[in-house]
Write a protein that holds these residues in place. Structure first.
Motif, PDB file in Angstrom:
ATOM      1  N   PHE B 198      35.197  52.732  46.826  1.00  8.25           N
ATOM      2  CA  PHE B 198      34.932  51.365  46.412  1.00  8.25           C
ATOM      3  C   PHE B 198      35.930  51.061  45.315  1.00  8.25           C
ATOM      4  N   PHE B 199      36.905  50.204  45.611  1.00  7.51           N
ATOM      5  CA  PHE B 199      38.107  50.096  44.795  1.00  7.51           C
ATOM      6  C   PHE B 199      38.240  48.681  44.226  1.00  7.51           C
ATOM      7  N   VAL B 200      38.065  48.562  42.929  1.00  9.32           N
ATOM      8  CA  VAL B 200      38.162  47.248  42.280  1.00  9.32           C
ATOM      9  C   VAL B 200      39.566  47.057  41.728  1.00  9.32           C
ATOM     10  N   THR B 201      40.174  45.901  42.016  1.00 11.60           N
ATOM     11  CA  THR B 201      41.519  45.634  41.492  1.00 11.60           C
ATOM     12  C   THR B 201      41.692  44.138  41.299  1.00 11.60           C
ATOM     13  N   HIS B 202      42.610  43.744  40.425  1.00 15.97           N
ATOM     14  CA  HIS B 202      42.899  42.317  40.328  1.00 15.97           C
ATOM     15  C   HIS B 202      44.174  41.982  41.109  1.00 15.97           C
ATOM     16  N   ASP B 203      44.769  43.019  41.719  1.00 17.17           N
ATOM     17  CA  ASP B 203      46.031  42.860  42.420  1.00 17.17           C
ATOM     18  C   ASP B 203      45.766  42.673  43.919  1.00 17.17           C
ATOM     19  N   LEU B 204      45.950  41.435  44.374  1.00 13.67           N
ATOM     20  CA  LEU B 204      45.659  41.100  45.772  1.00 13.67           C
ATOM     21  C   LEU B 204      46.440  41.957  46.748  1.00 13.67           C
ATOM     22  N   GLU B 205      47.732  42.148  46.447  1.00 10.90           N
ATOM     23  CA  GLU B 205      48.585  42.916  47.340  1.00 10.90           C
ATOM     24  C   GLU B 205      48.058  44.343  47.492  1.00 10.90           C
ATOM     25  N   GLU B 206      47.677  44.933  46.354  1.00  9.86           N
ATOM     26  CA  GLU B 206      47.129  46.283  46.372  1.00  9.86           C
ATOM     27  C   GLU B 206      45.867  46.336  47.224  1.00  9.86           C
ATOM     28  N   ALA B 207      45.000  45.334  47.044  1.00 11.87           N
ATOM     29  CA  ALA B 207      43.722  45.314  47.762  1.00 11.87           C
ATOM     30  C   ALA B 207      43.939  45.229  49.266  1.00 11.87           C
ATOM     31  N   VAL B 208      44.864  44.349  49.685  1.00 10.42           N
ATOM     32  CA  VAL B 208      45.090  44.171  51.120  1.00 10.42           C
ATOM     33  C   VAL B 208      45.796  45.391  51.715  1.00 10.42           C
ATOM     34  N   TYR B 209      46.697  45.964  50.945  1.00 13.65           N
ATOM     35  CA  TYR B 209      47.434  47.130  51.440  1.00 13.65           C
ATOM     36  C   TYR B 209      46.510  48.351  51.622  1.00 13.65           C
TER      37      TYR B 209
END
Lengths: 276, 312
Positions: B198-209
């Motif tokens: 379960f990975f929380v990030t504010h970086d959209l690119e990171e999340a989609v990748y």
């Protein structure tokens, strides 16, 4: 940009040699001022006692340190030093151990904090010297009263500092330890304690000054030996030739203790020094 | 739209609210995550992503609602759920090896800890090898770079074999190059160890990748509740399944990748684009909603027009 300033202004970059000279300068000024004053006063009145000459002081120290006292058969300066050191080490050591555990439990367990924090705060405000008479009445004028004074005088400062330090440990660390299967006891013992230890040593270092104050004060009022006792005893004879070397000796011991604690922190807790 | 609730998944949250005093942060969250998923969470800053993670972790308690991991209600933090924070994951007074061994030492009784010290050590070294840090085992955290510290933190969590690993912006403080290497690296570990993340990030690119599933948490939406009387918190406004693709970072340059990011940016990050709760883009098969009748009503029109006429 012109020449680098060596001394004046916020941009100054003193060289290593200059730093050493600058550090020694104030000491040289003080010593010279004393020697001149001493010389002038002794010139006017050879039996003056307020500013003894260096040779007079050396002679007095020789008598105190190297000749057995006729009455007690002990070397007085050594006996005084050992008595005082014992009091300060026991008093401050006990305060460090008790303060460490009080502060850690208060910092980690909210229930303990609610119970103890107000009373610790209250007690820490009491001027320790104000309760010295009470300590002498309760514990007598022997060793216990003096040690308890040093203990009480240092305990609450240490407790409050350790408490604050424990509270400042990131909450994440405690949660992380729990996710690694730690019990609450293991959190206290293996996560909090080792991280607080260097801070404890630093706090003890800062408490040394106060501890010496309490030691000298209690020895001055009621004692039969000790560095503080000796100074206040010979004061009656205006024996500055003993008082001045004793004060320097006390300062030297204090400096050594301070340095020793600093070296222990640097040597045993490199991770702490690096993360400061 | 109320789907069937997928009860048998690893993580299940129903009707979860979190409020700090009057301020609602999480507003009727429904979520179910299957084992083996690498679920990423994005959203505007301050929308409650980290709060959501802390609720699952047990570091904070939900104001209302139920959270289950493996069918059991979550309690205080325990080894069932691992955590990797952005910082403070490592213990500064322990060496790299000791940091990784710590969990095993906590949970092994004293006699066994001494008898099997060697075995615990070997196990820790195994995980350190997996994160490419075996040769740094004697170092202390302050001697490592940010990326290395996070790799130790992952090994430290992995050794306990948690049912789910929670990561709270773990690469947020790293430079772009290191960050990308860490992403590839997490994907490798995820595959090798069959992890649920379960990975929380504010970086959209990171999340989609990274994700096999992406959740968009946002406070920008509309529903039938009266704005005057109700304080709204964030909801899951979009929930997409993502194709499991090759680990190459080249994929970030493709147009599909960019399009998805654009869509998510609009749905979650644009304060002027407010979808109604019944129109959320919940494409993932495990997505479900348990909306209240009030929420499902059309927008509170009277109040809205009222406000508009005032401002115009």
């Amino acid at each position: 940009m012109g020449k680098i300033p060596r001394f004046w202004g916020v941009h100054a970059e003193p060289t290593k040699l200059l730093r050493l000279i600058l550090a020694l300068l104030p000491f040289a000024v003080i010593v010279t001022a004393y020697l001149i004053a001493s010389h002038v006063r002794l010139e006017a009145n050879p039996s003056d006692k307020l500013t003894p000459s260096v040779s007079k002081m050396v002679e007095a120290v020789g008598e105190m340190a190297l000749t057995k006292d006729k009455r007690t058969g002990r070397y007085l300066m050594l006996a005084d030093t050992l008595s005082s050191l014992r009091r300060i080490v026991i008093g401050l050591g006990a305060a460090a151990i008790v303060g460490l555990f009080l502060g850690m439990t208060m910092g980690l367990f909210p229930g303990m904090n609610s119970t103890l924090h107000p009373v610790v705060r209250f007690l820490s405000i009491i001027p320790p010297l104000a309760i010295l008479p009470i300590l002498f009445i309760v514990f007598g004028v022997g060793e216990v009263g003096k040690i308890v004074l040093i203990f009480i005088g240092s305990l609450f400062v240490i407790t409050r500092d350790i408490h604050e330090e424990t509270r400042q440990l990131p909450r994440e660390q405690i949660v992380k330890a729990l996710t690694l299967g730690a019990s609450q006891f293991q959190v206290l013992w293996q996560v909090v304690l080792p991280q607080i230890m260097p801070r404890l040593l630093i706090t003890v270092r800062l408490c040394l000054g106060g501890a010496w104050l309490f030691l000298i004060a209690s020895e001055a009022i009621a004692s039969t030996d000790g560095l503080g006792y000796r100074i206040f005893l010979v004061r009656r004879y205006l024996a500055m030739d003993i008082i001045i070397p004793y004060v320097l000796w006390i300062t030297l011991i204090g400096l050594l203790m301070d340095t020793a604690l600093r070296l222990v922190v640097n040597w045993k807790y490199r991770w702490y020094v690096a993360s400061q | 739209m109320t789907n069937k609730i997928p009860h048998n998944n690893l993580l299940l949250m129903t009707d979860v609210y979190k409020a700090y005093g009057e301020k609602v942060v999480l507003d009727n969250i429904d979520l179910s995550v299957a084992a083996g998923e690498l679920c990423t969470v994005v959203g505007p800053s301050g929308c409650g992503k980290s709060t959501l993670l802390r609720l699952i972790l047990g570091q904070e308690r939900a104001t209302r609602g139920e959270i289950y991991v493996d069918g059991n209600p979550v309690g205080y933090p325990d080894p069932q759920r691992g955590i990797v924070y952005q910082k403070y994951s490592l213990f500064p007074h322990l060496s790299v090896l000791e940091n990784v061994m710590l969990g095993k030492n906590f949970t092994t009784g004293l006699p066994d800890r001494i008898l099997h010290r060697k075995r615990i050590q070997e196990e820790a070294v195994y995980y350190l090898e997996k994160v490419d840090l075996a040769e740094h085992y004697q170092k202390y955290p302050h001697e490592l770079s940010g990326g290395m510290q996070q790799r130790v933190a992952i090994a430290q969590a992995l050794i306990m074999k948690p049912r789910i690993i929670l990561m709270d912006e773990p690469f947020g403080a790293l430079d772009p190059g290191t960050r990308e290497r860490m992403q590839v690296f997490v994907l490798q570990l995820w595959e090798e160890f069959d992890m649920t993340v379960f990975f929380v990030t504010h970086d959209l690119e990171e999340a989609v990748y990274l994700g096999t599933r992406i959740l968009v948490l946002s406070q920008y939406y509309s529903d039938g509740r009266d704005e005057e009387t109700c304080s709204r918190g964030a909801k899951i406004v979009a929930d997409y399944p993502l194709a499991r693709r090759a680990e190459s970072t080249m994929v970030k340059a493709t147009s599909e990748f960019g399009d998805l990011i654009q869509t998510i940016r609009r749905e979650g990050f644009d304060p002027d684009y407010r979808q109604h709760v019944t129109d959320f883009d919940l494409k993932h098969p495990d997505a479900f909603q348990t909306l209240t009748e009030e929420e499902m009503r059309p927008n509170h029109v009277a109040a809205n027009t009222d406000r508009h006429s005032k401002t115009e």
